[in-house]
Design a protein around this motif. Structure first.
Motif, PDB file in Angstrom:
ATOM      1  N   CYS A 308       0.836  -1.211   0.000  1.00  0.00           N
ATOM      2  CA  CYS A 308       0.000   0.000   0.000  1.00  0.00           C
ATOM      3  C   CYS A 308       0.867   1.256   0.000  1.00  0.00           C
ATOM      4  O   CYS A 308       0.564   2.247  -0.676  1.00  0.00           O
ATOM      5  CB  CYS A 308      -0.931   0.004   1.208  1.00  0.00           C
ATOM      6  N   GLY A 309       1.954   1.214   0.780  1.00  0.00           N
ATOM      7  CA  GLY A 309       2.853   2.365   0.830  1.00  0.00           C
ATOM      8  C   GLY A 309       3.513   2.638  -0.504  1.00  0.00           C
ATOM      9  O   GLY A 309       3.664   3.800  -0.910  1.00  0.00           O
ATOM     10  N   LYS A 313       2.942   6.093  -2.552  1.00  0.00           N
ATOM     11  CA  LYS A 313       4.085   6.923  -2.932  1.00  0.00           C
ATOM     12  C   LYS A 313       4.120   7.157  -4.436  1.00  0.00           C
ATOM     13  O   LYS A 313       4.292   8.293  -4.893  1.00  0.00           O
ATOM     14  CB  LYS A 313       5.387   6.247  -2.487  1.00  0.00           C
ATOM     15  N   SER A 314       3.946   6.090  -5.205  1.00  0.00           N
ATOM     16  CA  SER A 314       4.046   6.207  -6.659  1.00  0.00           C
ATOM     17  C   SER A 314       2.922   7.064  -7.241  1.00  0.00           C
ATOM     18  O   SER A 314       3.157   7.893  -8.119  1.00  0.00           O
ATOM     19  CB  SER A 314       4.014   4.809  -7.287  1.00  0.00           C
ATOM     20  N   PRO A 338       0.888  13.319   0.506  1.00  0.00           N
ATOM     21  CA  PRO A 338       1.977  13.500  -0.453  1.00  0.00           C
ATOM     22  C   PRO A 338       2.584  14.892  -0.366  1.00  0.00           C
ATOM     23  O   PRO A 338       1.867  15.902  -0.341  1.00  0.00           O
ATOM     24  CB  PRO A 338       1.300  13.289  -1.814  1.00  0.00           C
ATOM     25  N   GLY A 339       3.897  14.945  -0.272  1.00  0.00           N
ATOM     26  CA  GLY A 339       4.596  16.213  -0.236  1.00  0.00           C
ATOM     27  C   GLY A 339       4.569  16.929   1.093  1.00  0.00           C
ATOM     28  O   GLY A 339       5.199  17.985   1.243  1.00  0.00           O
ATOM     29  N   VAL A 340       3.843  16.396   2.075  1.00  0.00           N
ATOM     30  CA  VAL A 340       3.744  17.036   3.381  1.00  0.00           C
ATOM     31  C   VAL A 340       4.431  16.182   4.445  1.00  0.00           C
ATOM     32  O   VAL A 340       5.269  16.669   5.201  1.00  0.00           O
ATOM     33  CB  VAL A 340       2.271  17.286   3.770  1.00  0.00           C
ATOM     34  N   GLU A 341       4.066  14.922   4.506  1.00  0.00           N
ATOM     35  CA  GLU A 341       4.682  13.995   5.445  1.00  0.00           C
ATOM     36  C   GLU A 341       5.703  13.112   4.721  1.00  0.00           C
ATOM     37  O   GLU A 341       5.754  13.114   3.477  1.00  0.00           O
ATOM     38  CB  GLU A 341       3.611  13.108   6.095  1.00  0.00           C
ATOM     39  N   PRO A 342       6.500  12.360   5.462  1.00  0.00           N
ATOM     40  CA  PRO A 342       7.472  11.478   4.818  1.00  0.00           C
ATOM     41  C   PRO A 342       6.774  10.387   4.005  1.00  0.00           C
ATOM     42  O   PRO A 342       5.615  10.054   4.258  1.00  0.00           O
ATOM     43  CB  PRO A 342       8.252  10.885   5.994  1.00  0.00           C
ATOM     44  N   VAL A 343       7.496   9.834   3.044  1.00  0.00           N
ATOM     45  CA  VAL A 343       6.950   8.722   2.284  1.00  0.00           C
ATOM     46  C   VAL A 343       6.691   7.560   3.244  1.00  0.00           C
ATOM     47  O   VAL A 343       7.302   7.476   4.317  1.00  0.00           O
ATOM     48  CB  VAL A 343       7.897   8.306   1.144  1.00  0.00           C
ATOM     49  N   PRO A 344       5.749   6.657   2.912  1.00  0.00           N
ATOM     50  CA  PRO A 344       5.306   5.642   3.881  1.00  0.00           C
ATOM     51  C   PRO A 344       6.411   4.834   4.538  1.00  0.00           C
ATOM     52  O   PRO A 344       6.409   4.649   5.765  1.00  0.00           O
ATOM     53  CB  PRO A 344       4.377   4.760   3.049  1.00  0.00           C
ATOM     54  N   HIS A 345       7.367   4.331   3.767  1.00  0.00           N
ATOM     55  CA  HIS A 345       8.385   3.471   4.357  1.00  0.00           C
ATOM     56  C   HIS A 345       9.296   4.260   5.307  1.00  0.00           C
ATOM     57  O   HIS A 345       9.715   3.759   6.354  1.00  0.00           O
ATOM     58  CB  HIS A 345       9.202   2.799   3.256  1.00  0.00           C
ATOM     59  N   ALA A 346       9.574   5.517   4.960  1.00  0.00           N
ATOM     60  CA  ALA A 346      10.360   6.359   5.857  1.00  0.00           C
ATOM     61  C   ALA A 346       9.571   6.672   7.126  1.00  0.00           C
ATOM     62  O   ALA A 346      10.121   6.706   8.236  1.00  0.00           O
ATOM     63  CB  ALA A 346      10.759   7.645   5.149  1.00  0.00           C
ATOM     64  N   ALA A 347       8.261   6.888   6.975  1.00  0.00           N
ATOM     65  CA  ALA A 347       7.422   7.167   8.137  1.00  0.00           C
ATOM     66  C   ALA A 347       7.411   5.977   9.084  1.00  0.00           C
ATOM     67  O   ALA A 347       7.471   6.137  10.317  1.00  0.00           O
ATOM     68  CB  ALA A 347       5.997   7.491   7.688  1.00  0.00           C
ATOM     69  N   ARG A 348       7.345   4.788   8.528  1.00  0.00           N
ATOM     70  CA  ARG A 348       7.352   3.589   9.363  1.00  0.00           C
ATOM     71  C   ARG A 348       8.655   3.485  10.155  1.00  0.00           C
ATOM     72  O   ARG A 348       8.647   3.167  11.353  1.00  0.00           O
ATOM     73  CB  ARG A 348       7.182   2.359   8.478  1.00  0.00           C
ATOM     74  N   ARG A 349       9.768   3.791   9.485  1.00  0.00           N
ATOM     75  CA  ARG A 349      11.064   3.754  10.173  1.00  0.00           C
ATOM     76  C   ARG A 349      11.108   4.786  11.296  1.00  0.00           C
ATOM     77  O   ARG A 349      11.622   4.523  12.382  1.00  0.00           O
ATOM     78  CB  ARG A 349      12.199   3.988   9.180  1.00  0.00           C
ATOM     79  N   GLN A 350      10.574   5.986  11.034  1.00  0.00           N
ATOM     80  CA  GLN A 350      10.589   7.031  12.054  1.00  0.00           C
ATOM     81  C   GLN A 350       9.732   6.655  13.261  1.00  0.00           C
ATOM     82  O   GLN A 350      10.090   6.939  14.412  1.00  0.00           O
ATOM     83  CB  GLN A 350      10.092   8.349  11.450  1.00  0.00           C
ATOM     84  N   GLU A 441      10.993  11.248  -1.590  1.00  0.00           N
ATOM     85  CA  GLU A 441      10.282  11.932  -2.667  1.00  0.00           C
ATOM     86  C   GLU A 441       9.010  11.166  -3.030  1.00  0.00           C
ATOM     87  O   GLU A 441       9.045   9.979  -3.323  1.00  0.00           O
ATOM     88  CB  GLU A 441      11.179  12.054  -3.903  1.00  0.00           C
ATOM     89  N   TRP A 442       7.884  11.900  -2.991  1.00  0.00           N
ATOM     90  CA  TRP A 442       6.619  11.320  -3.430  1.00  0.00           C
ATOM     91  C   TRP A 442       6.551  11.341  -4.955  1.00  0.00           C
ATOM     92  O   TRP A 442       6.989  12.280  -5.590  1.00  0.00           O
ATOM     93  CB  TRP A 442       5.438  12.100  -2.860  1.00  0.00           C
ATOM     94  N   GLY A 443       5.982  10.336  -5.537  1.00  0.00           N
ATOM     95  CA  GLY A 443       5.815  10.280  -6.981  1.00  0.00           C
ATOM     96  C   GLY A 443       6.404   9.013  -7.552  1.00  0.00           C
ATOM     97  O   GLY A 443       7.060   8.234  -6.846  1.00  0.00           O
ATOM     98  N   PRO A 444       6.188   8.773  -8.819  1.00  0.00           N
ATOM     99  CA  PRO A 444       6.704   7.551  -9.443  1.00  0.00           C
ATOM    100  C   PRO A 444       8.220   7.551  -9.498  1.00  0.00           C
ATOM    101  O   PRO A 444       8.858   8.616  -9.521  1.00  0.00           O
ATOM    102  CB  PRO A 444       6.082   7.585 -10.845  1.00  0.00           C
TER     103      PRO A 444
END
Length: 471
Positions: A308-309, A313-314, A338-350, A441-444
């Protein structure tokens, strides 16, 4: 005091010489009190009343009435009025489990109100008033019970004539005229939800509750993904009930959404995302998920979160997820824009790093879902429906906030919410905000060959299912 009361009564009925006014009765009954013994009920909303009263008088039209039997009562609603093939009024009530009955609708003058009697002679009265002598023959030829909806001076009646021949008993329904709403039921900004789409991955205890809540809020389109069945043991924590036991969860949740918001569009994917499914089915599900405005991960499964993440992101879609901690001591809710919070996998790490900073990881569960074994011989504690409902409500709130507001009401992207003492929670309802820093970075992906590589990876991890398998 008696003289004073009598004076007020007389003054109210004749406030000035030459005028008269009726003093409101102190005896008032509610709608519920007035119909509590009536087993046949015809419910007419204020919107239906306005629409039906706009139709011409003395013109006999075709009507559709939807009806169902529940708790010992027959409940009927006007659904549609037709003039041949032309729709003259439509309530947009598409209720798949209700039976649809076809009959006649007519509006007559208030002076004929006393002539509306619940007997077979009514048919002759309507035929005379509308100059439609063919109506008697039409009813006599009917092989099904035929409803008659009559509007007379603002009063509605539903009378139903059974199938058969000759004079028959007429069933008289008690009309429940629903008054106009005293105020808005939802905030004005919720109007935009009818055009919004939400993917819910996991239609279990959390996902089913989120789906029902978002349907009530007005979300217009859903994508439901789950490969599991609704079983009897699930009833204790699910928004569904025994009527859904044995159904695939997406089918059951679709039915639940339809009962709440009949106009909502639902797309179902009956597959175990991240499980042993065909690559084509998995890819199609990910495409459907990525086409939604918000993606909700209600599985608490790391592999599903990764999928899902990656899609969020893509496709630059907001991702919301929630987890109920073992034992129901609390849970985690998070929203990534998108563009406001970290990308999902980075958020999970944080989030995991935040837990490590507090010296403890979220409590791991036992083999029993949502169960938590405690040291020292303390009996197993298990999350109950109230625990799951609280966390599901927080997930729903984050979704609605993301869809209706440009500036979020929530200053942080993630929260740990306590429901019982344990882990980092010292008391129920203790909340720990988790500050997430923008990262990634959010996006493909920018690699031109990444699409082919991802497709190859999907086919490697999700080999084609055998013929006749899940799709």
């Amino acid at each position: 005091m008696l003289i004073e009361s009598a004076h007020r009564l007389l003054a109210g009925e004749a406030p000035t010489p030459g005028t008269a006014a009726e003093v409101a009765s102190a005896h008032r009954t509610t709608i519920g009190q007035s119909v509590r013994k009536q087993t046949l009920r015809f419910i007419v909303s204020s919107a239906a009343k306005s629409g039906l009263m706009a139709l011409p008088q003395y013109q006999v039209l075709d009507v559709e009435v939807v009806e169902h039997f529940v708790a010992g009562y027959w409940l009927a609603f006007p659904r549609r009025v037709m003039d041949g093939d032309a729709v003259r009024w439509d309530a947009s009530l598409e209720l798949p489990t209700y039976r649809v009955r076809k009959g006649l609708f007519v509006r007559i003058d208030a002076s004929f109100l006393s002539k509306i009697k619940p007997d077979y002679g009514l048919l002759r009265t309507i035929a005379e008033l509308s100059q439609r002598e063919d109506l008697v023959a039409r009813v006599d030829k009917s092989d099904a019970e035929m409803p008659f909806v009559i509007e007379c001076g603002g009063t509605f009646r539903l009378l139903s004539i059974p199938a058969g021949s000759g004079t028959r008993t007429v069933f008289d329904y008690r009309t429940v005229a629903v008054p106009p709403s005293s105020g808005a039921r939802l905030p004005p900004e919720y109007a935009r939800l009818s055009a919004a789409s939400v993917a819910i991955v996991g239609c279990g205890s959390v996902g089913s509750k989120v789906a029902a809540s978002l349907a009530r809020s007005g979300v217009g389109r859903f994508v439901l993904v789950d490969g599991d069945l609704m079983l009897a043991d699930n009833v204790v924590r699910n928004d569904l009930d025994w009527r859904s036991v044995g159904l695939s969860k997406p089918d059951a949740v679709e039915d639940r959404i339809g009962q709440i918001r009949p106009s909502a569009a639902v797309e179902k994917r009956r597959l175990d995302l991240g499980g042993q499914e065909s690559s084509d089915a998995t890819d199609a599900a990910l495409v459907a998920i990525g086409g939604c405005d918000v993606i909700v991960d209600a599985t608490a499964d790391p592999q599903v979160f990764n999928l899902c993440g990656a899609v969020a992101k893509s496709e630059r879609r907001t991702l919301v997820w929630g987890e109920v901690f073992a034992g129901g001591i609390g849970g985690l809710v998070a929203r990534l824009r998108p563009g406001v919070e970290p990308v999902p996998h980075a958020a999970r790490r944080q989030i995991l790093a935040w837990c490590a900073e507090h010296g403890v990881l979220p409590p791991a569960g036992t083999a029993e879902q949502y169960g938590l074994s405690l040291p020292g011989g303390v009996p197993l504690i298990v999350a109950d429906d109230a625990d799951v409902t609280v966390m599901a409500a927080h997930v729903s709130r984050l979704v609605v906030d993301a869809l209706t507001r440009d500036e979020s009401l929530f200053p942080q992207a993630a929260y740990a919410v306590g429901l019982k003492p344990g882990w980092i929670f010292g008391a129920p309802f203790e909340t720990w905000p988790i500050d997430l820093k923008p990262e990634g970075e959010w996006g493909p992906p920018t690699d031109e060959n990444i699409a082919d590589e991802l497709n190859a990876m999907v086919r490697e991890f999700f080999p084609a299912a055998p013929e006749g398998g899940s799709s």
